[in-house]
Design a protein around this motif. Structure first.
Motif, PDB file in Angstrom:
ATOM      1  N   LEU A   7      -0.031  36.648  44.121  1.00 35.39           N
ATOM      2  CA  LEU A   7       0.458  38.009  43.857  1.00 35.39           C
ATOM      3  C   LEU A   7      -0.650  39.048  43.966  1.00 35.39           C
ATOM      4  O   LEU A   7      -0.539  40.147  43.412  1.00 35.39           O
ATOM      5  N   ASP A   8      -1.683  38.730  44.705  1.00 37.09           N
ATOM      6  CA  ASP A   8      -2.762  39.678  44.927  1.00 37.09           C
ATOM      7  C   ASP A   8      -2.238  40.959  45.584  1.00 37.09           C
ATOM      8  O   ASP A   8      -2.715  42.051  45.300  1.00 37.09           O
ATOM      9  N   PHE A   9      -1.227  40.814  46.440  1.00 33.24           N
ATOM     10  CA  PHE A   9      -0.664  41.993  47.101  1.00 33.24           C
ATOM     11  C   PHE A   9      -0.031  42.960  46.085  1.00 33.24           C
ATOM     12  O   PHE A   9      -0.025  44.167  46.302  1.00 33.24           O
ATOM     13  N   GLN A  14       0.449  46.606  47.602  1.00 36.23           N
ATOM     14  CA  GLN A  14       0.856  46.439  48.995  1.00 36.23           C
ATOM     15  C   GLN A  14       2.289  45.932  49.050  1.00 36.23           C
ATOM     16  O   GLN A  14       2.842  45.482  48.050  1.00 36.23           O
ATOM     17  N   ASN A  15       2.854  45.998  50.231  1.00 34.07           N
ATOM     18  CA  ASN A  15       4.231  45.573  50.440  1.00 34.07           C
ATOM     19  C   ASN A  15       4.276  44.252  51.190  1.00 34.07           C
ATOM     20  O   ASN A  15       3.304  43.817  51.793  1.00 34.07           O
ATOM     21  N   LEU A  16       5.449  43.649  51.156  1.00 34.05           N
ATOM     22  CA  LEU A  16       5.706  42.399  51.867  1.00 34.05           C
ATOM     23  C   LEU A  16       7.096  42.501  52.443  1.00 34.05           C
ATOM     24  O   LEU A  16       8.014  42.973  51.771  1.00 34.05           O
ATOM     25  N   ARG A 106       1.395  52.995  45.523  1.00 38.11           N
ATOM     26  CA  ARG A 106       1.329  53.006  44.065  1.00 38.11           C
ATOM     27  C   ARG A 106       1.923  51.754  43.438  1.00 38.11           C
ATOM     28  O   ARG A 106       1.516  51.361  42.356  1.00 38.11           O
ATOM     29  N   LYS A 107       2.927  51.199  44.099  1.00 38.20           N
ATOM     30  CA  LYS A 107       3.632  50.028  43.593  1.00 38.20           C
ATOM     31  C   LYS A 107       4.034  49.167  44.787  1.00 38.20           C
ATOM     32  O   LYS A 107       4.130  49.650  45.906  1.00 38.20           O
ATOM     33  N   ALA A 141       1.853  46.467  54.719  1.00 37.56           N
ATOM     34  CA  ALA A 141       2.661  45.291  54.389  1.00 37.56           C
ATOM     35  C   ALA A 141       2.121  44.009  54.994  1.00 37.56           C
ATOM     36  O   ALA A 141       1.531  43.995  56.068  1.00 37.56           O
ATOM     37  N   HIS A 142       2.397  42.953  54.286  1.00 37.21           N
ATOM     38  CA  HIS A 142       2.235  41.605  54.816  1.00 37.21           C
ATOM     39  C   HIS A 142       3.592  41.254  55.417  1.00 37.21           C
ATOM     40  O   HIS A 142       4.625  41.642  54.873  1.00 37.21           O
TER      41      HIS A 142
END
Length: 159
Positions: A7-9, A14-16, A106-107, A141-142
Motif C-alpha cells: 500500500l505504498d501507493f 497515487q492512483n491504481l 491528495r488521496k 497511476a499504477h
C-alpha cells in the motif's frame, strides 16, 4: 502485486487502475487491496461506480451532494469498481470530475474497468471533461491489465 500489497501507493497518494475482461479478477484484487487498507487503518470507501454516480445524481437533486462529497473526500482510499461499464451521462460527468479533482495528488483512488484506459475517453463522452478526468487519474497511476479467461468460466469447467 507484492509491491502494491504494501500500500505504498496509498502513502504516496497515487492512483491504481486495474483493467481486464469481465471476471478476470480486477474486482477481486481491488477488494483484497481495500481489505488490506482497512486492516492497516486507512479509511477506505468502496463503491460500484455506476451505482455511486446514480446515487450522487439523486443527492444533487435533493441538495445533499456536498455532504456526500465530504464523505468520499474524507477517505484515504476510494475504490471505484466497474467504472465506465456504461458511458457517463451529461449529469455524471461533472460529478466524476469533481470527485477526481478533489482527490488529485491528495488521496488515492483505485479504479477497475473492463475497458482499457485507451477507451475511457469515449466512455466519458465529452472530450474536454474526459481530458481533465484522465489527466488526473492516469499520470499518477499504477496500471495493471489482466488477461485470460473468465474466472466464472474456469470454475464451471472444473465442475
Amino acid at each position: 502485486m507484492e509491491c502494491l500489497a504494501t500500500l505504498d501507493f496509498v502513502h504516496k497518494e497515487q492512483n491504481l487502475f486495474i483493467t481486464g475482461s469481465s471476471s478476470t479478477g480486477e474486482s477481486y484484487l481491488t477488494c483484497a487491496l481495500g481489505h488490506e487498507a482497512c486492516k492497516r487503518g486507512f479509511r477506505t470507501f468502496y463503491a460500484n461506480a455506476p451505482k455511486l454516480l446514480g446515487a450522487l445524481k439523486v443527492a444533487k437533486v435533493k441538495g445533499t451532494l456536498e455532504t456526500e462529497f465530504k464523505k468520499i473526500e474524507r477517505c484515504q482510499l476510494l475504490i471505484l469498481d466497474d467504472l465506465f461499464l456504461v458511458p457517463l451521462d451529461v449529469k455524471e460527468r461533472p460529478i466524476l470530475l469533481e470527485i477526481i479533482e478533489d482527490r488529485h495528488e491528495r488521496k488515492s483512488t483505485i479504479i477497475t474497468s473492463q475497458y482499457p484506459s485507451s477507451n475511457w475517453c469515449n466512455k466519458v463522452g465529452d472530450p474536454t471533461i474526459a481530458d481533465a478526468i484522465l489527466d488526473r487519474i492516469i499520470h499518477t497511476a499504477h496500471a495493471i491489465e489482466l488477461y485470460g479467461e473468465s474466472m466464472c468460466k474456469l470454475r464451471s469447467k472444473k465442475n
